[in-house]
Structures are given as structure tokens and as C-alpha cells.
Design a protein around this motif. Sequence first.
Motif: not given
Length: 479
Positions: A331, A335, A382, A390, A393, A397, A465-466, A469
Motif C-alpha cells: 500500500f 501511495a 500525500s 493515500a 493510510f 499501515q 485510497l485516502g 483504503p
Amino acid sequence: MLSIILLSVSGLANLFLGFLRSNRLILPLVLLVLAAVLAINIFDVDNSSAALAEWARTGYLRNMLFFDQYARVFTGVIVLTALLLLPFSQHYVQDDNPNLAEFYSLMLFSLVGAIMMVSYTNILILFLGIETLSIAMYVLAGSDKSNLRSNEAALKYFLMGSFATGILLFGVALLYGATGTFDLMQMGAAIRALPTADATLAPMMYVGILLMLIGIGFKISAAPFHFWTPDVYEGAPTIFTGFMSTVVKTAGVAGFFKLLVVAFGGDTIPFWLPTLTTMLVLTLLIGNVGAVAQTSVKRMLAYSSISHAGYLLLALVALRSGMLSANAIFFYSLAYSLATVAAFGVLQLVQNQRQREDYEGLNGLARTNPLLALAMTISMLSLAGIPLTAGFFGKFQLFNAAAQEGYIGLIVFAVVMSAIGIYYYLRPIIAMYMRPAVEGAEAPVPVTGLQSVVLVVLMGLTVLLGVLPGLLDGVLNVQ
């Protein structure tokens, strides 16, 4: 495997297109090839028939290449990154560059090396993949032959890369001498058994592991093996700098993770973990603090690339968390690649028009080109890890994987470094929205329709994706 074959054949065929008097066919054909490779990877054509499925299960080249879900996912990230980056090389076509076909062929060949780095099951394939990728990058870094900075970048990259390659190969040789195999699984079993089975060979094995950590650390711009990065990134043509900072880093970290998990896992972890942790701390510190002092956007992005290698190392340090680390790397790589492609794409377009790479070159961009300013803004937010992007996250993670293994101190340090990063990521935004354009740069920056579409896609994916996610949950379903 079809991806490697198609990229290799296309790279060779593309060289013959250089004999054409017009370069306008080359970029569309390369984009078509990359789109086809991405489709092949997504729809898993390798397993479309029973015969191919059986071959895929047994691997390729005597089991030295294996295209499992891990390899396919990271291949997808690598190819998607290249596909989104290449439209910003349009100025080479417009300038009728006589070496255009060679540039694109080298990029295709480098993708072959990157795919080998994420799909290897044999250390020799990892080495061949690294060198296939690196040699193409040496040439591309110095492709602007009339620019002294580009020549300097190529020379520094080649010389330092050659030393790193020698160190890496020496480590491979020592590991082979200690374990008697290049196969990743067999090497892992031998390494875990060696300290008790044959203690006399253990020192050779430990030195080999450390040398491999150093060699791969150079490839991903991890400190203290990062010294080449700012000068090479600044001197290389911007489009190739963007390629190095995304494709090379994704392939390097994904290959590094597989090596640590399969070959250097288990009881060997306590030996190399302090070294990797030290690299992580130094990389985050040097990358973020170094970026603050830069006046060039390009050098700032170079130090930014170093810092993001440090965040990715956090997942490698926490590799005992298994799937959490693997998914975090996937991920975060996606991103980071989306945001970095947008940043270098905008910088390339501005550089073409205004002939500047410093922050003042971005002054007033929001007034002349709102789309470019918005794309750069979302990219910077980002990369800084601001919520609803994105990048936020992605870092979450990584921190989650580290927290599962109890590395709270490292997480706190990484959060502090992220706070420092906010400062230098806001500088381009301030320049674009709050400062007037410098004299002679009031005209809008030319942007083609394809480039506008790519910027919209990059912004859309970064925000999507932000906000959601969980869309990628289960994509990297490996054990």
C-alpha cells in the motif's frame, strides 16, 4: 513470465523504430505495450490454461522465477507507475530527440530487471535483476549529454553503484560458500541450521548477510549508503529521476522483504535486526533534516525519497508481523509512487516552460495552471501523510505493523520525522498559491490532454485510497 517476455521483445523492437524519421509513433506504442503488460498481470494470463498453470506452479527457469500473488501485485505497481510517468516525457518527442527510441527501450529493459527483483526464488536472479535495472539507470542518468550535471550524475551513480554491486556480489559468494546453494528456500533452511550444524562456517554466513544488507541498502537509498542520491537525482533528467525514485525503490524494497523473510528469517533475525534498525533511524533523520535545507524542489524530492525509504524499512524491521508488513509495503509503495509521479510530472512540465527547478519556479502556478497546482498540492499532502490521502493510510499501515511487534520507540521517532516533513512539503504549496510568478514566467505552462488526464487519474487514486483504503484489502493474499 509473459510480462518479462513482452517487455524484452518490445524493448528490442523499439530500437528499430529509432530508424524512423518521426518519433511520434514511439511513445504511443510504448504506452500500449505497458498497458498490455498491466492487463496481462491483472488478468493473470500466465495461468489462463491448464498447461500454463502447471508450469507456473513449478516456476520458470528451473524454479528460479516464480510468479505468485506477491510478484504479480508488485509487478502491477511497477508497471502502473511507469505507465503513468511516461506521458510526461512528451517534450522529448516534440524536440525530435534522436535518441528517443533508446531511452524508451532502456526503460523497458529496466522494468524487466524490476520484475525479476520481485519474482525471484534464486539469489542469482535477484542479482541479475538488480544489474539489469541498474545498468539501464546508469545510462539514463547521463542521457542529457550536453548537461554537465547529467554527466556528473551518471559518473557518480556508475562508480558508486559499481562498488555497491561488488559488495553485494561478495555477500552472495560468501552465502553460497556457507550454505552451498543459491535457492532462496534452501538457503534459508541452511542459514537457520548452520550455527549448530557447522559453527566454523557461521562467520562467513554472517559477513555475507551484512554485505547483502549494504548492497541492497545502496539500491534503495538507505542511509548511510545514500550519498549518491541527491546529486544523481538533481543531475539526471527529471523524467528519469521520477522513474528512479519510484520503480527502483518499489522493486528494491519488495525484493529486500522477500530476501529477509525467506532466507534471513527465523533465528537469524536477531543478528541483522540491529543493523537494519540503525539504517532505518539514520535514513529517516538524514532524509527529513536534509530536505529542510534544500532550495531546489528536485533535491528536496531526492531527500524525500531517502526519507520514504526509511519508512519502508520500518515494515522490514517488523517483518515478523507477516502479512501486515507485506500489505503495508504494498500500500505504501503504491501511495508513494502515485504522489511522486504527480510531483515529478508537474516539475517536468514547469521546468520545460520556466527552465527552473527551485521553489521560485513554482511561484504563481495556481494562477496560470490551477490543475498543475492542485496535482502538486495533493501530491505533497500525500507524501506528508496528511489525512484523506493515500499517504496517510500508507504510514498508518507501516506504524500498525511496527506496533504489532512492539517498536513503539521507532514509531514515535518516525512520527516526529513526519512532522518535520510537513514543513518542507508545504513550501511548494506556499510558492504556488501565495507568491506571485517571477518576472518572465507569467505565461501558462503548456499541458497536453493526455498529461491532464494522467494528473486527474493520479489525484483521483490518491484521494480515493485516502478515503477508501479498504478497496485494496485482500489484494496481496499471500501466506
